[in-house]
Design an enzyme around this catalytic site. Structure first.
Site, short mmCIF file in Angstrom:
data_model
loop_
_atom_site.label_atom_id
_atom_site.label_comp_id
_atom_site.label_asym_id
_atom_site.label_seq_id
_atom_site.Cartn_x
_atom_site.Cartn_y
_atom_site.Cartn_z
N ASN A 148 0.79 -1.24 0.00
CA ASN A 148 0.00 0.00 0.00
C ASN A 148 0.82 1.28 0.00
O ASN A 148 0.33 2.32 -0.43
CB ASN A 148 -1.02 -0.01 1.14
CG ASN A 148 -0.36 -0.03 2.49
OD1 ASN A 148 0.75 -0.53 2.64
ND2 ASN A 148 -1.03 0.50 3.48
N GLU A 246 4.71 -4.09 12.10
CA GLU A 246 3.69 -3.05 11.97
C GLU A 246 2.51 -3.67 11.25
O GLU A 246 2.64 -4.06 10.08
CB GLU A 246 4.23 -1.84 11.17
CG GLU A 246 5.23 -1.01 11.93
CD GLU A 246 4.69 -0.42 13.21
OE1 GLU A 246 3.45 -0.29 13.35
OE2 GLU A 246 5.50 -0.11 14.10
N CYS A 280 -3.13 1.70 6.66
CA CYS A 280 -3.31 1.04 7.96
C CYS A 280 -3.83 2.04 8.99
O CYS A 280 -4.43 1.65 9.99
CB CYS A 280 -2.02 0.40 8.42
SG CYS A 280 -0.64 1.49 8.24
N GLU A 458 8.96 2.82 14.56
CA GLU A 458 9.68 3.16 13.35
C GLU A 458 9.78 4.68 13.23
O GLU A 458 9.04 5.41 13.87
CB GLU A 458 8.92 2.62 12.13
CG GLU A 458 8.71 1.13 12.19
CD GLU A 458 8.50 0.52 10.83
OE1 GLU A 458 9.50 0.31 10.13
OE2 GLU A 458 7.34 0.25 10.48
#
Ligand code: NDP
Length: 477
Positions: A148, A246, A280, A458
């Site tokens: 994505n 993640e 997300c 991150e």
């Protein structure tokens, strides 16, 4: 032309090739890309292991200069790269160019971070002894990414891994090899030494598994779905590897009774449907106070009616296609589930015919939904959101937190008191006040809680927690 894998500094053909076509126009062939087999991946890992001593001891300035060149080139080519991204993933051209630009900036940011990796020095509790705390790279890092954000997510993993002196074996999602190949090509031409960065394109079940299981890979950074991520997490733990996951989200946006209606509608429209809802961090649960519910739904439906769903390259397109046939099937399946559960479609949910043959879905809004329904518990990952009506702010907070996920959350309110309260009580890793739940900065931590993330954050300087290991040294002077 076949775009090859980069293994040990050599462009390598692989045993077969996969065709990369556009979800906006399935007759648009972006290119053919080599698929790595297990032996290719083993060679890439060997090369990364062999390159580690040299790269980890290279001066920070040497590493920094290479990352700076990569970031500068990506920024200079953002329109061209954005076009490839829009064609292969399906987000609109402006969104895709912005993502390419962000990737360039991420490389430049970590070019700076390479120079700023500091340690600490303390006096020991014992006389005459000094203590140093230093950070060292982990070794070979396996990087596995989803489709994505085909250039931004690889950039925010690869750049810190390299900046801090690790070597990399990178496997992009099979659906989007185009942007991954561009990163490899730019790194190669920027002078990355052989074996320091390796690209192995191909299927997760082949390429990904070899990376995860190899004893020479010291750490794995993964972004993707919950089931795949959890499996990888277990595999890594069994082998004593560091792992960063993640995963998904089911992100709430609270629309409080006192929300500015225009702000709330814009925040919902952007957060739920831009990038075809395939983020997300997308707001898929719109938790709306009874006092503003009817007006909010009316205005949101009006705004959705103005969205142009079309080929991602066409000027004026607001929402591009769904990224693949299988993702489209998943979206349609959940739209059926929502109806069967008793939610009502207030807008969209049907296929759209465009001039080109692609996976076009009219953004869908469910109303009369409850937080117990599957459409509000499971990640759909498409342009589908549902409204949950609540009687007051207290109920809204309870519903927002009643989920197994905890990536992002948002509130639309004009009250400082509610905003401050929600910041404290939200169980998400990222909280947005009057801004969409999706859309984040690259110089601050990114990540979630509960089932959404596992391991250190991150992005920004906090990325060092994953890509370096602490060493404590005692010195008798
Ligand atoms: P997947 O989990 O299917 O795939 C992610 C990556 O893992 C792909 O590169 C895939 O390869 C690879 N993979 C698949 N199986 C294995 C395996 N057995 N071993 C190693 N690697 C494997 O997710 P999608 O790509 O379909 O992405 C969509 C999902 O990702 C959504 O659920 C979304 O929520 C989540 N996501 C989370 C984000 C976050 O930051 N929290 C950001 C973006 C997405 P391949 O596809 O090539 O087979």
């Amino acid at each position: 032309m076949l775009n090859r894998n980069l293994i040990a500094g050599e462009w390598t053909a692989g045993s077969f090739a996969s065709r990369n076509t556009s979800p906006s126009d399935i007759s648009d062939l972006i290119g053919e890309y080599a698929s790595a087999d297990a032996q290719d991946v083993d060679r890439a890992i060997e090369a990364a292991a062999a390159a580690f001593p040299g790269w980890s001891r290279a001066t920070p300035e040497f590493r920094s200069d290479i990352l700076d060149r990569v970031g500068t080139e990506i920024l200079a080519r953002q329109e061209e790269i954005g076009r490839i991204l829009a064609r292969e993933e399906g987000k609109t051209l402006p969104e895709a160019i912005a993502e390419a630009s962000r990737a360039g900036r991420i490389f430049r940011y970590f070019a700076g971070e390479a120079l700023r990796l500091e340690g600490e020095r303390l006096d020991s509790i014992r006389a005459g002894i000094e203590v140093e705390i230093i950070r060292e790279p982990e070794g070979v890092i396996g990087i596995i990414t989803p489709w994505n954000f085909p250039i931004a997510i690889p950039a925010w993993k690869i750049a810190p891994a390299l900046a801090y002196g690790n070597t990399v074996v990178f496997k992009p999602a099979d659906l989007v090899p185009g942007c991954a190949w561009i990163i490899a090509d730019v790194l190669h031409r920027a002078g990355i030494p052989s074996g320091v960065f390796n690209l192995v394109m191909g299927k997760g079940s082949i390429v990904g598994e070899v990376i995860v299981r190899s004893p020479r890979v010291r750490a794995v950074s993964f972004t993707g779905s919950v089931p795949t991520g959890r499996r990888i997490g277990v595999e890594c733990m069994e082998r004593g590897k560091k792992v960063q996951l993640e995963l998904g989200g089911k992100n709430p946006l609270i629309v409080a009774a006192d929300a500015d209606l225009d702000v709330a509608v814009n925040v919902a429209l952007n957060g739920s449907y831009f990038s075809t809802g395939q983020r997300c961090t997308a707001s898929s649960r719109l938790i709306v106070d009874d006092a503003i519910h009817d007006k909010f739904v009316e205005h949101l439906v009006e705004a959705m009616g103005r969205l142009k769903v079309d080929n991602s390259l066409n000027p004026g397109t607001d929402v591009g296609p769904v990224a693949s046939q299988s993702q489209l099937e998943q979206d349609l399946k959940y739209i059926d589930i929502g109806r069967a559960e008793g939610a009502r479609l207030a807008f969209g949910g049907e296929l759209i015919k465009a001039e080109t043959e692609g996976y076009f879905l009219k953004p869908a809004l469910f109303v009369d939904s409850t937080n117990e329904m599957r459409i509000n518990r499971e990640e759909i990952f498409g342009p589908v959101a549902s409204v949950i009506r609540v009687k007051n702010y207290e109920e809204a907070v309870a519903v927002a937190n009643d989920t197994e996920f905890g990536l992002a959350s948002g509130i639309s309110t004009t009250s400082l008191k509610l905003a401050s309260d929600f910041k404290r009580r939200s169980q998400a890793g990222m909280v947005m006040v009057n801004v969409p739940t999706a859309g984040v900065d690259y110089h601050v931590p990114f990540g979630g809680r509960k089932a959404s993330s596992y391991g250190p954050r991150e992005q920004g300087k906090h990325a060092r927690e994953f890509y370096t290991s602490l060493k404590t040294v005692y010195v008798q002077s």
